[in-house]
Design an enzyme around this catalytic site. Structure first.
Site, PDB file in Angstrom:
ATOM      1  N   ASN A   5     -10.109  -1.066  10.696  1.00 50.02           N
ATOM      2  CA  ASN A   5      -8.889  -0.497  10.127  1.00 50.02           C
ATOM      3  C   ASN A   5      -8.385   0.595  11.055  1.00 50.02           C
ATOM      4  O   ASN A   5      -9.066   1.600  11.264  1.00 50.02           O
ATOM      5  CB  ASN A   5      -9.200   0.072   8.741  1.00 50.02           C
ATOM      6  CG  ASN A   5      -7.967   0.488   7.973  1.00 50.02           C
ATOM      7  OD1 ASN A   5      -6.961   0.871   8.564  1.00 50.02           O
ATOM      8  ND2 ASN A   5      -8.043   0.425   6.662  1.00 50.02           N
ATOM      9  N   ARG A  61     -11.803   2.803  11.259  1.00 47.01           N
ATOM     10  CA  ARG A  61     -12.915   2.621  10.333  1.00 47.01           C
ATOM     11  C   ARG A  61     -13.339   1.165  10.356  1.00 47.01           C
ATOM     12  O   ARG A  61     -12.505   0.271  10.179  1.00 47.01           O
ATOM     13  CB  ARG A  61     -12.515   3.025   8.915  1.00 47.01           C
ATOM     14  CG  ARG A  61     -13.719   3.205   7.972  1.00 47.01           C
ATOM     15  CD  ARG A  61     -13.312   3.261   6.512  1.00 47.01           C
ATOM     16  NE  ARG A  61     -12.917   1.935   6.053  1.00 47.01           N
ATOM     17  CZ  ARG A  61     -11.728   1.652   5.544  1.00 47.01           C
ATOM     18  NH1 ARG A  61     -10.793   2.578   5.436  1.00 47.01           N
ATOM     19  NH2 ARG A  61     -11.459   0.413   5.148  1.00 47.01           N
ATOM     20  N   GLY A  75      -7.319   5.301   5.323  1.00 41.19           N
ATOM     21  CA  GLY A  75      -6.723   6.194   4.345  1.00 41.19           C
ATOM     22  C   GLY A  75      -7.128   7.647   4.535  1.00 41.19           C
ATOM     23  O   GLY A  75      -8.209   7.955   5.053  1.00 41.19           O
ATOM     24  N   TYR A  89      -9.330   2.702  -4.491  1.00 45.30           N
ATOM     25  CA  TYR A  89      -8.414   3.793  -4.811  1.00 45.30           C
ATOM     26  C   TYR A  89      -8.403   4.198  -6.280  1.00 45.30           C
ATOM     27  O   TYR A  89      -7.541   4.957  -6.693  1.00 45.30           O
ATOM     28  CB  TYR A  89      -6.999   3.422  -4.354  1.00 45.30           C
ATOM     29  CG  TYR A  89      -6.933   3.183  -2.864  1.00 45.30           C
ATOM     30  CD1 TYR A  89      -7.216   4.202  -1.965  1.00 45.30           C
ATOM     31  CD2 TYR A  89      -6.626   1.932  -2.340  1.00 45.30           C
ATOM     32  CE1 TYR A  89      -7.181   3.994  -0.592  1.00 45.30           C
ATOM     33  CE2 TYR A  89      -6.581   1.710  -0.972  1.00 45.30           C
ATOM     34  CZ  TYR A  89      -6.858   2.750  -0.118  1.00 45.30           C
ATOM     35  OH  TYR A  89      -6.825   2.524   1.238  1.00 45.30           O
ATOM     36  N   ASP A 122     -15.630  -1.854   8.753  1.00 40.19           N
ATOM     37  CA  ASP A 122     -16.273  -2.240   7.500  1.00 40.19           C
ATOM     38  C   ASP A 122     -17.268  -3.364   7.763  1.00 40.19           C
ATOM     39  O   ASP A 122     -16.977  -4.309   8.517  1.00 40.19           O
ATOM     40  CB  ASP A 122     -15.232  -2.706   6.485  1.00 40.19           C
ATOM     41  CG  ASP A 122     -14.268  -1.591   6.096  1.00 40.19           C
ATOM     42  OD1 ASP A 122     -14.649  -0.412   6.217  1.00 40.19           O
ATOM     43  OD2 ASP A 122     -13.142  -1.899   5.665  1.00 40.19           O
ATOM     44  N   GLU A 136       0.811  -1.217   0.000  1.00 34.13           N
ATOM     45  CA  GLU A 136       0.000   0.000   0.000  1.00 34.13           C
ATOM     46  C   GLU A 136       0.848   1.272   0.000  1.00 34.13           C
ATOM     47  O   GLU A 136       0.393   2.338   0.390  1.00 34.13           O
ATOM     48  CB  GLU A 136      -0.937  -0.008   1.215  1.00 34.13           C
ATOM     49  CG  GLU A 136      -1.863  -1.204   1.241  1.00 34.13           C
ATOM     50  CD  GLU A 136      -2.626  -1.318   2.547  1.00 34.13           C
ATOM     51  OE1 GLU A 136      -3.511  -0.486   2.777  1.00 34.13           O
ATOM     52  OE2 GLU A 136      -2.319  -2.232   3.344  1.00 34.13           O
ATOM     53  N   SER A 142      -6.567  -2.868   3.219  1.00 34.09           N
ATOM     54  CA  SER A 142      -7.094  -2.347   1.947  1.00 34.09           C
ATOM     55  C   SER A 142      -7.565  -3.438   0.995  1.00 34.09           C
ATOM     56  O   SER A 142      -7.498  -3.284  -0.219  1.00 34.09           O
ATOM     57  CB  SER A 142      -6.056  -1.465   1.245  1.00 34.09           C
ATOM     58  OG  SER A 142      -5.942  -0.226   1.874  1.00 34.09           O
ATOM     59  N   GLU A 169     -13.972  -6.086   9.464  1.00 33.52           N
ATOM     60  CA  GLU A 169     -12.669  -5.754  10.024  1.00 33.52           C
ATOM     61  C   GLU A 169     -12.678  -4.327  10.539  1.00 33.52           C
ATOM     62  O   GLU A 169     -13.550  -3.526  10.193  1.00 33.52           O
ATOM     63  CB  GLU A 169     -11.559  -5.946   9.001  1.00 33.52           C
ATOM     64  CG  GLU A 169     -11.649  -5.068   7.772  1.00 33.52           C
ATOM     65  CD  GLU A 169     -10.504  -5.327   6.804  1.00 33.52           C
ATOM     66  OE1 GLU A 169      -9.344  -5.120   7.204  1.00 33.52           O
ATOM     67  OE2 GLU A 169     -10.776  -5.726   5.650  1.00 33.52           O
TER      68      GLU A 169
END
Length: 317
Positions: A282, A262, A286, A223, A264, A27, A153, A280
């Site tokens: 994070n 964050r 990002g 992305y 998900d 990443e 990601s 998950e």
């Protein structure tokens, strides 16, 4: 565990912030985008910023810079898995985002399950499988998901479907994460909708629905501009939105997260509340122009530079 603070700064102080970005994970490019945005924002608010593209000599570089605080804009290993956090703990330099112990757990999808399931947080059942075993038989009934245990990601995620081209079983010559990783986490595929919730400053902001043009919400969908539509706030029942925010906040606290996180989710809307599953958490979300945390913050009335400042101030609190 949190991270140490060195000295006290008032909320009006001009700071020297080292923005740590880049590195050598899968990443890297996203981290460089995040770090550049963060550095520009901090400079726009009058702070002194040193941009550091992390290499193997990073400890000496940071020691020479002597910042008030490090903004950790790294994604993936070693910036997201506890190693950089442990280094900064030893150096007694405050840093943004979660501490070492939380980072070690959250980067590992199985450890995260072990930590969150006892707290009553619904997650898909799963098990670790050796990649070699996939060439003999499916580990779960199709459709199922295969993902690396400790990559972020959605790097290396594959959905194995009945009508997929992976064969019965998966062929050795077929490209997929089984060729890159010795072991993978296998989970049942949850049909439905992709949702995500950011936590900033101990508050769950809102829910975004991610509508992907083709495939699923993988690295490219995250992305690549135009591939994924962000519906923020999500057009979902208020009860489901509240439940997403409740679960995101509970997971944030159960893992001991600091700064932004964050969570998900997948939601099978045919099952209502029972169809919502956390996938998950994070701990290094990002901060690019396409990223979800800045988008939710903006929708909540907080511009990008204010968000970055808030993350830095929380690290020094």
């Amino acid at each position: 565990m949190g991270n140490p603070a060195r000295g006290e700064k008032s909320v009006t102080d001009i700071l020297h912030v080292a923005v740590l970005m880049g590195g050598w994970s899968a990443e890297r490019e996203v981290s460089l985008m995040s770090g550049t945005g963060v550095a520009d924002a901090l400079e726009s608010r009058g702070h002194k910023v040193t941009r550091i593209d992390m290499d193997r000599n990073v400890a000496a570089v940071i020691a020479g810079v002597r910042p008030d605080v490090v903004f950790n804009a790294l994604h993936g290993t070693p910036g997201e898995d506890g190693r950089v956090q442990g280094m900064l703990d030893l150096m007694q330099i405050p840093y943004t985002h979660s501490g070492m112990t939380t980072s070690v757990i959250a980067i590992d999808k199985q450890l995260t399950k072990n930590e969150l399931l006892p707290h009553g947080i619904p997650m898909p059942e799963g098990r670790i499988v050796e990649s070699e075993s996939l060439y003999d038989a499916d580990p779960l009934p199709r459709p199922y998901v295969l993902k690396p245990v400790n990559e972020g990601s959605s790097v290396g995620v594959a959905i194995v479907r009945e009508d997929g081209n992976y064969g019965q079983p998966i062929g050795r010559d077929v490209a997929g994460p089984w060729q890159e990783f010795d072991s993978l986490l296998a989970e049942p595929f949850i049909k439905g909708r992709e949702l995500t919730t950011a936590v900033v400053g101990g508050e769950a902001l809102m829910v975004t629905e991610l509508v992907i043009a083709t495939g699923f919400y993988d690295y490219d969908a995250k992305y690549t501009d135009g591939v994924t539509q962000h519906i923020c706030p999500a057009d979902i029942p208020a009860g489901i939105a509240d439940y997403c925010k409740e679960l995101a906040l509970r997971a944030h606290h159960a893992l001991g997260c600091k700064g932004p996180s964050r969570s998900d989710f997948r939601w099978d809307d045919e099952l209502g509340r029972d169809g919502l599953f956390l996938l998950e958490v994070n701990t290094q979300p990002g901060m690019t122009p396409l990223s979800l945390v800045p988008e939710q913050a903006k929708a909540a009335g907080m511009d990008y530079a204010e968000l970055v400042e808030r993350i830095v101030r929380e690290a020094l609190a």
